[in-house]
Design an enzyme around this catalytic site. Structure first.
Site, PDB file in Angstrom:
ATOM      1  N   HIS A  83      50.465  24.126   9.194  1.00 55.97           N
ATOM      2  CA  HIS A  83      51.529  23.403   8.186  1.00 55.97           C
ATOM      3  C   HIS A  83      50.405  22.911   6.409  1.00 55.97           C
ATOM      4  O   HIS A  83      50.500  23.591   5.716  1.00 55.97           O
ATOM      5  CB  HIS A  83      51.901  21.862   8.564  1.00 55.97           C
ATOM      6  N   GLU A  84      49.539  23.047   7.091  1.00 55.04           N
ATOM      7  CA  GLU A  84      47.939  22.196   6.020  1.00 55.04           C
ATOM      8  C   GLU A  84      47.811  23.966   5.344  1.00 55.04           C
ATOM      9  O   GLU A  84      47.615  23.532   4.349  1.00 55.04           O
ATOM     10  CB  GLU A  84      47.290  21.252   7.114  1.00 55.04           C
ATOM     11  N   HIS A 118      49.595  24.741   2.778  1.00 56.78           N
ATOM     12  CA  HIS A 118      49.884  24.167   1.315  1.00 56.78           C
ATOM     13  C   HIS A 118      48.820  24.913   0.839  1.00 56.78           C
ATOM     14  O   HIS A 118      49.509  24.218  -0.584  1.00 56.78           O
ATOM     15  CB  HIS A 118      49.300  22.687   2.027  1.00 56.78           C
ATOM     16  N   CYS A 127      56.014  16.185   6.674  1.00 57.21           N
ATOM     17  CA  CYS A 127      54.455  16.069   5.442  1.00 57.21           C
ATOM     18  C   CYS A 127      54.580  14.385   4.292  1.00 57.21           C
ATOM     19  O   CYS A 127      55.854  14.646   3.938  1.00 57.21           O
ATOM     20  CB  CYS A 127      55.685  17.409   4.294  1.00 57.21           C
TER      21      CYS A 127
HETATM   22 ZN    ZN Z   1      52.113  18.850   4.191  1.00 56.84          ZN
END
Ligand code: ZN
Length: 184
Positions: free
Chosen positions: A153-154, A157, A110
């Site tokens: 993953h994004e 966030h 990341c």
């Molecule tokens: Zn990340």
């Protein structure tokens, strides 16, 4: 253009907040922010530009990582079968997913986490997501493999979730039952 100086790092409270929906149609400012996210990811994969500006290479970036708590993400990657996925999306939302899990054999990284954190990160093997492009077009994407992992993953966030939250910290490399191992 964005550089690593614009990217907030692990421990910053904004990385743990839930980002707000972007109102549609998007403002010029929001479009500008979203295109800067995609531009960073593309630049970071260009050897000359990334060396010149000390950009850490990445395949995705979410607005909270530049301390903008709005639902925007950018992804630019070539998957394991050679297909390019290059998207900048407002309000991405997973509308369905497989029961089957998958994980990256090499673990995840990341841009907001400076050290390597080894361990398998179990995710949905396949997802269908919806979102709106910078041009205001609604898209629906069916994703598997690396692209599916990267979008998850994004999107995490946007919900204050970090990839290492999913790692089994007692036994980070314990095989995940029935999950597909993705090599990159
Ligand atoms: Zn990340």
């Amino acid at each position: 253009m964005l550089t690593m100086e614009d990217i907030i790092r692990d421990g910053h409270p904004s990385l743990r907040k839930v980002a707000a929906e972007v109102s549609m149609p998007p403002s010029e400012e929001d479009k500008q922010i979203l295109s800067s996210l995609l531009e960073y990811v593309i630049n970071s994969q260009n050897p000359e530009i990334s060396a010149q500006y000390s950009l850490r290479p990445g395949i995705g970036l979410a607005a909270p990582q530049i301390n903008v708590l709005k639902r925007m993400i950018a992804v630019h990657l070539t998957d394991e079968s050679g297909t390019l996925y290059s998207y900048a999306l407002f309000n991405p939302k997973i509308i369905s997913h497989s029961v089957e899990k998958a994980y990256l054999q090499a673990g995840e990284g990341c841009l907001s986490v400076d050290k390597a954190i080894p361990g398998y990160v179990p995710r949905h093997a396949r997802i269908t997501l919806k979102g709106t492009t910078i041009d205001g077009e609604e898209v629906k994407l069916r994703l598997k493999g690396l692209a599916s992992i990267c979008f998850q993953h994004e999107i995490d966030h946007l919900n204050g979730i970090m990839f290492y939250d999913y790692i089994n910290h007692e036994d980070p490399l314990r095989p995940i039952d029935g999950a597909i191992a993705i090599e990159r």
